[in-house]
Design an enzyme around this catalytic site. Structure first.
Site, PDB file in Angstrom:
ATOM      1  N   ASP A   1       3.859   9.353  -0.770  1.00  0.00           N
ATOM      2  CA  ASP A   1       2.479   8.617  -0.214  1.00  0.00           C
ATOM      3  C   ASP A   1       2.024   7.456  -1.408  1.00  0.00           C
ATOM      4  OD1 ASP A   1       0.403   8.043   1.443  1.00  0.00           O
ATOM      5  OD2 ASP A   1      -0.204  10.157   1.581  1.00  0.00           O
TER       6      ASP A   1
ATOM      7  N   HIS B   1       0.808  -1.139  -0.089  1.00  0.00           N
ATOM      8  CA  HIS B   1      -0.145   0.064  -0.138  1.00  0.00           C
ATOM      9  C   HIS B   1       0.933   1.247   0.192  1.00  0.00           C
ATOM     10  CE1 HIS B   1      -4.046  -1.763   0.781  1.00  0.00           C
ATOM     11  NE2 HIS B   1      -3.269  -2.820   0.975  1.00  0.00           N
TER      12      HIS B   1
HETATM   13  P1  ADQ Z   1      -2.820   5.903   5.057  1.00  0.00           P
HETATM   14  O1  ADQ Z   1      -1.506   6.432   4.948  1.00  0.00           O
HETATM   15  O2  ADQ Z   1      -3.533   5.681   6.170  1.00  0.00           O
HETATM   16  O3  ADQ Z   1      -2.940   4.741   4.021  1.00  0.00           O
HETATM   17  P2  ADQ Z   1      -4.785   7.345   3.010  1.00  0.00           P
HETATM   18  O4  ADQ Z   1      -4.767   6.657   1.892  1.00  0.00           O
HETATM   19  O5  ADQ Z   1      -4.934   9.007   3.105  1.00  0.00           O
HETATM   20  O6  ADQ Z   1      -3.461   7.100   4.220  1.00  0.00           O
HETATM   21  O7  ADQ Z   1      -6.174   6.777   3.928  1.00  0.00           O
HETATM   22  C1  ADQ Z   1      -6.452   7.267   5.161  1.00  0.00           C
HETATM   23  C2  ADQ Z   1      -7.658   6.806   5.412  1.00  0.00           C
HETATM   24  O8  ADQ Z   1      -8.236   7.341   6.708  1.00  0.00           O
HETATM   25  C3  ADQ Z   1      -8.719   7.793   4.659  1.00  0.00           C
HETATM   26  O9  ADQ Z   1      -9.945   7.037   4.089  1.00  0.00           O
HETATM   27  C4  ADQ Z   1      -9.281   8.826   5.579  1.00  0.00           C
HETATM   28  O10 ADQ Z   1     -10.680   9.324   5.174  1.00  0.00           O
HETATM   29  C5  ADQ Z   1      -9.474   8.274   6.849  1.00  0.00           C
HETATM   30  N1  ADQ Z   1      -9.003   9.193   7.926  1.00  0.00           N
HETATM   31  C6  ADQ Z   1      -8.068  10.063   7.966  1.00  0.00           C
HETATM   32  N2  ADQ Z   1      -8.078  10.907   9.008  1.00  0.00           N
HETATM   33  C7  ADQ Z   1      -9.482  10.570   9.738  1.00  0.00           C
HETATM   34  C8  ADQ Z   1     -10.037  10.973  10.682  1.00  0.00           C
HETATM   35  N3  ADQ Z   1      -9.905  12.051  11.474  1.00  0.00           N
HETATM   36  N4  ADQ Z   1     -11.454  10.299  10.823  1.00  0.00           N
HETATM   37  C9  ADQ Z   1     -11.838   9.613  10.075  1.00  0.00           C
HETATM   38  N5  ADQ Z   1     -11.092   8.908   9.081  1.00  0.00           N
HETATM   39  C10 ADQ Z   1      -9.968   9.338   8.935  1.00  0.00           C
HETATM   40  C11 ADQ Z   1      -2.045   3.534   3.534  1.00  0.00           C
HETATM   41  C12 ADQ Z   1      -1.055   4.384   2.353  1.00  0.00           C
HETATM   42  C13 ADQ Z   1      -1.673   5.091   1.317  1.00  0.00           C
HETATM   43  C14 ADQ Z   1      -2.732   4.330   0.568  1.00  0.00           C
HETATM   44  C15 ADQ Z   1      -3.573   3.940   1.534  1.00  0.00           C
HETATM   45  C16 ADQ Z   1      -4.532   2.653   1.046  1.00  0.00           C
HETATM   46  O11 ADQ Z   1      -0.037   5.195   3.340  1.00  0.00           O
HETATM   47  O12 ADQ Z   1      -0.815   5.909   0.420  1.00  0.00           O
HETATM   48  O13 ADQ Z   1      -3.573   5.313  -0.224  1.00  0.00           O
HETATM   49  O14 ADQ Z   1      -3.022   2.960   2.488  1.00  0.00           O
HETATM   50  O15 ADQ Z   1      -3.845   1.796   0.136  1.00  0.00           O
END
Ligand code: ADQ
Length: 468
Positions: free
Chosen positions: A360, A152
């Site tokens: 990312d 990921h």
């Molecule tokens: P993450 O590093 O966690 O994921 P991201 O892709 O942005 O990063 O996903 C975070 C998720 O958590 C999003 O769905 C977001 O809405 C949710 N989230 C964040 N803050 C929140 C809050 N305060 N309340 C509720 N929900 C919240 C890892 C990798 C990424 C990749 C994903 C999926 O680092 O690059 O996109 O996996 O493969």
């Protein structure tokens, strides 16, 4: 499915909301299955057999960890050594041989427990950097199944990955998978190059390599979101205290939103400094814009995260103290986790989505921001060129997150962009999201994994041995 954490069903039936959890659940829509991984619990004497929970089409198999396992496998090797290296931050990588041994030990424990549950015709889909050696351990136990891995986070260039002690052994373990999925083509190229340079793999075609008597496919599968679901959540959320508070405090001001886990890869202090730069260069905008940064804390036991938390608080205090006015605080900073409809609604309210990670894998928030917008009056996405999402969302304002002037300039451009331009950029991005949503992602991966059965019909048992 195997992932470090398993989003076991909660009593309310709502389930977890994170990116991986939503994606894995989606994959189970097409065919039921078993979801295996850590329960999140730590106990002195964990059972060698997983706790099984049956819920509709999914069977959850939950393992507990010992405190030392959590320390070495999760906090140590996965999050202090692998995570920074994979995000091109070798300088932050803290390697210890004991942590690597713990990482391999937990993978072996998981493999032993999982092997007992496997049926010969099962497809095994492993998720993320915590579990790279799992296929090697399952093969050593004689598992003949097609085993896939989805990474990921970014896969860095071999010159960066090679700085991590043990990286060669990890590459060998990668070669025990049949299909390795990464987010974007650049990651796939980096991994293929590593396999060729370090292990002498031979590239048979664009994504197929031969290594150690096996064939492995390395391919990009950009992860998507549940576009329809997030959009509906943004449109239909009922009365909510948080949303009302934001609306009241905004008044006629415009909102800029950032949503990230509190992680140094997300560029949060750098983003705050870019907003500061914008306010300094555009004094007429002071008092007219509010930047809301939502950043729930994660990995609190890892020292680098405590350092980051202090840095964010200092930057925030300096900017709000230096530029704020009675009745206007430039940056609102909250560390709460919100229900998805609330998050979706806040995204919809924001004129700018500021998504500027330093690095990312994909970044689902960029996609969620687009999905949440009002088609008739959408906001503007400012997106780091180092997020995987920038490969698909090319109609965002693409920036270098380290260049505060460039980000400040993009904020200015976003605030002044005509409605026509906002609509036309948004339409292109929204269409693209729909074409490659989470259902597409899961179905495409599973189809390719099932097809890999034909490529490797026999498997030779071997296991990672170093440091164990
Ligand atoms: P993450 O590093 O966690 O994921 P991201 O892709 O942005 O990063 O996903 C975070 C998720 O958590 C999003 O769905 C977001 O809405 C949710 N989230 C964040 N803050 C929140 C809050 N305060 N309340 C509720 N929900 C919240 C890892 C990798 C990424 C990749 C994903 C999926 O680092 O690059 O996109 O996996 O493969």
């Amino acid at each position: 499915m195997v992932s470090n954490r398993v989003a076991a069903p909660d009593p309310s039936g709502k389930g977890a909301a994170g990116g991986l959890a939503v994606a894995v659940r989606e994959a189970f829509q097409t065919q039921g299955g078993l979801w295996f991984g850590w329960s999140g619990k730590v106990t002195a004497e964990p059972d060698a057999h997983p706790k099984i929970i049956d819920k509709q089409r999914v069977q959850y198999a939950l393992m507990d960890l010992r405190p030392i396992d959590r320390q070495e496998y999760y906090n140590g090797f996965a999050n202090r050594a692998l995570w920074p290296t994979m995000h091109y931050r070798s300088g932050l990588s803290e390697f210890s041989r004991a942590d690597l041994a713990g990482y391999l030990r937990v993978n072996r424990t998981f493999a032993n427990a999982l092997a007992r549950l496997l049926q010969p015709d099962d497809l095994v889909w492993v998720h993320d950097y915590h579990l790279i050696p799992l296929a090697a351990e399952l093969r050593a136990l004689g598992a003949p199944n097609p085993i896939g891995y989805f990474h990921h986070i970014p896969w860095p260039a071999p010159e960066v990955f090679g700085t991590l002690p043990g990286s060669r052994e990890l590459l060998r373990a990668v070669a025990d998978y049949d299909l390795v999925g990464v987010q974007i083509e650049q990651d796939a190229n980096n991994l293929r190059r590593g396999l060729v340079q370090e292990l002498g793999a031979v590239q048979r075609s664009a994504d197929l390599l031969a290594v150690g008597g096996r064939r492995i496919r390395v391919k990009s599968f950009p992860i998507g979101i549940d576009v329809k679901g997030f959009r509906q959540a943004a449109e239909r959320v009922g009365p909510n205290r948080i949303v009302e508070q934001v609306l009241t405090s905004l008044g006629t001001r415009k909102l800029i939103i950032g949503v990230d886990r509190l992680d140094y890869s997300k560029g949060i202090p750098e983003r705050m400094q870019a907003f500061e730069r914008f306010l300094v260069s555009n004094p007429d905008q002071r008092g007219l814009i509010t930047f809301l940064q939502i950043a729930p804390k994660t990995r609190g036991d890892v020292p680098e995260y405590a350092t980051l938390s202090r840095a964010v608080n200092q930057t925030l205090g300096r900017i709000n103290g230096g530029l704020g006015e009675p009745g206007w605080v430039p940056i609102h900073y909250v560390t709460s986790t919100y229900p998805r409809p609330v998050l979706a609604r806040l995204c919809r309210l924001a004129r700018i989505g500021l998504v500027t990670p330093m690095r990312d894998g994909m970044n689902l928030v960029a996609k969620e921001y687009i999905a949440a917008q009002d088609a008739a009056d959408p906001g503007v996405l400012i997106l780091s060129k180092f997020a995987g999402a920038a490969q698909q969302l090319t109609d965002a304002l693409i920036v270098n997150p380290s260049d505060k002037f460039e980000v400040a300039q993009a904020i200015r451009e976003g605030l002044h962009m005509s409605r026509d331009e906002r609509v036309s950029r948004w339409e292109v991005m929204f269409r693209r999201l729909g074409e490659q949503d989470v259902t597409w992602w899961a179905a495409t991966y599973v189809r390719d994994l099932a097809a890999s059965k034909l490529t490797n019909s026999t498997h030779r048992p071997r296991r990672m041995s170093r440091c164990t």
